[in-house]
Design an enzyme around this catalytic site. Structure first.
Site, PDB file in Angstrom:
ATOM      1  N   CYS A   1      -2.350   3.727   8.835  1.00  0.00           N
ATOM      2  CA  CYS A   1      -3.624   1.991   8.645  1.00  0.00           C
ATOM      3  C   CYS A   1      -4.644   2.074   9.356  1.00  0.00           C
ATOM      4  O   CYS A   1      -5.574   2.056   9.487  1.00  0.00           O
ATOM      5  CB  CYS A   1      -3.133   0.758   9.231  1.00  0.00           C
ATOM      6  SG  CYS A   1      -1.519   0.604   7.399  1.00  0.00           S
TER       7      CYS A   1
ATOM      8  N   HIS B   1       0.893  -1.091  -0.431  1.00  0.00           N
ATOM      9  CA  HIS B   1      -0.293   0.155   0.223  1.00  0.00           C
ATOM     10  C   HIS B   1       0.796   1.227  -0.240  1.00  0.00           C
ATOM     11  O   HIS B   1       1.833   0.915   0.136  1.00  0.00           O
ATOM     12  CB  HIS B   1      -1.119   0.334   1.410  1.00  0.00           C
ATOM     13  CG  HIS B   1      -2.159  -1.081   0.940  1.00  0.00           C
ATOM     14  ND1 HIS B   1      -2.662  -1.212   2.557  1.00  0.00           N
ATOM     15  CD2 HIS B   1      -2.991  -1.025  -0.274  1.00  0.00           C
ATOM     16  CE1 HIS B   1      -3.782  -2.316   2.246  1.00  0.00           C
ATOM     17  NE2 HIS B   1      -4.099  -1.810   0.827  1.00  0.00           N
TER      18      HIS B   1
HETATM   19  N1  ARG Z   1      -3.625  -7.190   7.102  1.00  0.00           N
HETATM   20  C1  ARG Z   1      -4.627  -5.860   5.965  1.00  0.00           C
HETATM   21  C2  ARG Z   1      -4.048  -6.140   4.246  1.00  0.00           C
HETATM   22  O1  ARG Z   1      -3.104  -6.876   4.043  1.00  0.00           O
HETATM   23  C3  ARG Z   1      -3.405  -4.364   6.644  1.00  0.00           C
HETATM   24  C4  ARG Z   1      -3.418  -3.378   5.975  1.00  0.00           C
HETATM   25  C5  ARG Z   1      -2.773  -2.464   6.223  1.00  0.00           C
HETATM   26  N2  ARG Z   1      -3.515  -1.305   6.000  1.00  0.00           N
HETATM   27  C6  ARG Z   1      -2.816   0.130   5.393  1.00  0.00           C
HETATM   28  N3  ARG Z   1      -3.796   0.757   5.190  1.00  0.00           N
HETATM   29  N4  ARG Z   1      -1.751  -0.115   4.985  1.00  0.00           N
HETATM   30  O2  ARG Z   1      -4.592  -5.471   3.684  1.00  0.00           O
END
Ligand code: ARG
Length: 267
Positions: free
Chosen positions: A260, A162
């Site tokens: 996140c 991300h």
């Molecule tokens: N386990 C989640 C995923 O892989 C973690 C998300 C983390 N969020 C972020 N904004 N980077 O989607």
């Protein structure tokens, strides 16, 4: 202006599937520790004077604690999230319903986008990640919905799947030094865009990025960050930012950190 954020308590947080390299379902998570760390983050935001809203966590959605992925809210317009993986699909409508009840102008996304995980506003521009989660067609969609310039950035390292794991907004007002990033997480074209647009950016080291140091939250004055990202924190202090270290190591086991767990609500 008061900063408004939305958070989701980690009531149902666990790692039961693997959609990023940080997640190890075979290793048990500590629910009490996750909750205690999340509460510290919540308290830090309250201490900074933020207006913190909460969304009800839903059973069966262990990643719902990562509120940043729930959508993108700018100028009172909420673009809903549409998740890449089936495991998180139901989070889109859940956050969408919250946006509606909060009186925001809700626009249902057509293309896959994972909210502020990949769409980050800096000044009048939106920087948009792609490569792992958000579909590049969602960049055009965001440009239309928000009426803003959207600049696409391609991510190439699966650990930084991300945008908000590899790029941090330090000053939402923008400017040549208003962001921090890890160059190696981006393809050559994106690195060039970042060098050109942010010549004074904080360049973060691999060790500081590997503790999700870039997954921090700033109101433009104070940066709430992972305490393990020591060099990054020192550089922020040198540049005149206030720094507040909040350990969210348990949430890192799902592949997320401070940013996140935080969705900014801009009305
Ligand atoms: N386990 C989640 C995923 O892989 C973690 C998300 C983390 N969020 C972020 N904004 N980077 O989607």
């Amino acid at each position: 202006m008061t900063v408004s954020v939305l958070m989701c308590p980690p009531t149902h947080f666990t790692v039961s599937y693997r959609i990023n390299p940080w997640m190890r379902p075979e290793q048990p998570t500590d629910a009490a520790l996750a909750l205690a760390q999340w509460r510290n983050l919540h308290a830090a935001y309250r201490d900074l004077g933020f207006d913190v809203a909460l969304i009800d966590p839903l059973p069966g959605l262990p990643d719902m604690v990562y509120a940043a992925n729930g959508g993108t809210v700018i100028d009172g317009i909420a673009l809903t999230a549409r998740f890449r993986h089936a495991e998180r699909a139901a989070e889109g409508p859940a956050y969408g319903a919250w946006f509606g009840s909060a009186g925001l102008d809700v626009r249902e996304a057509v293309h896959v986008n994972e909210g502020e995980g990949d769409l980050l506003a800096v000044g009048d521009t939106i920087y948009a990640g792609t490569g792992f989660r958000t579909d590049p067609r969602a960049h055009d969609e965001a440009a239309r919905v928000f009426g803003r310039e959207v600049v696409g950035l391609r991510l190439i390292d699966p650990r930084y799947y991300h945008l908000d794991t590899a790029f941090a907004v330090l000053d939402p007002a923008g400017g040549p030094g208003s962001v921090a990033y890890l160059p190696s997480a981006f393809d050559d074209a994106a690195q060039e865009v970042l060098r050109f647009r942010f010549p004074d950016a904080v360049i973060v080291s691999e060790p500081d990025a590997a503790v999700l140091g870039l997954n921090c939250f700033s109101d433009g004055r104070t940066v709430v960050h992972a305490p393990q990202a020591e060099k990054f924190a020192a550089e922020l202090a040198e540049r005149g930012f206030g720094t507040v270290g909040i350990d969210t190591s348990e949430l890192r086991r799902g592949g997320g950190g401070i940013k996140c767990a935080t969705l900014e609500i801009r009305r």
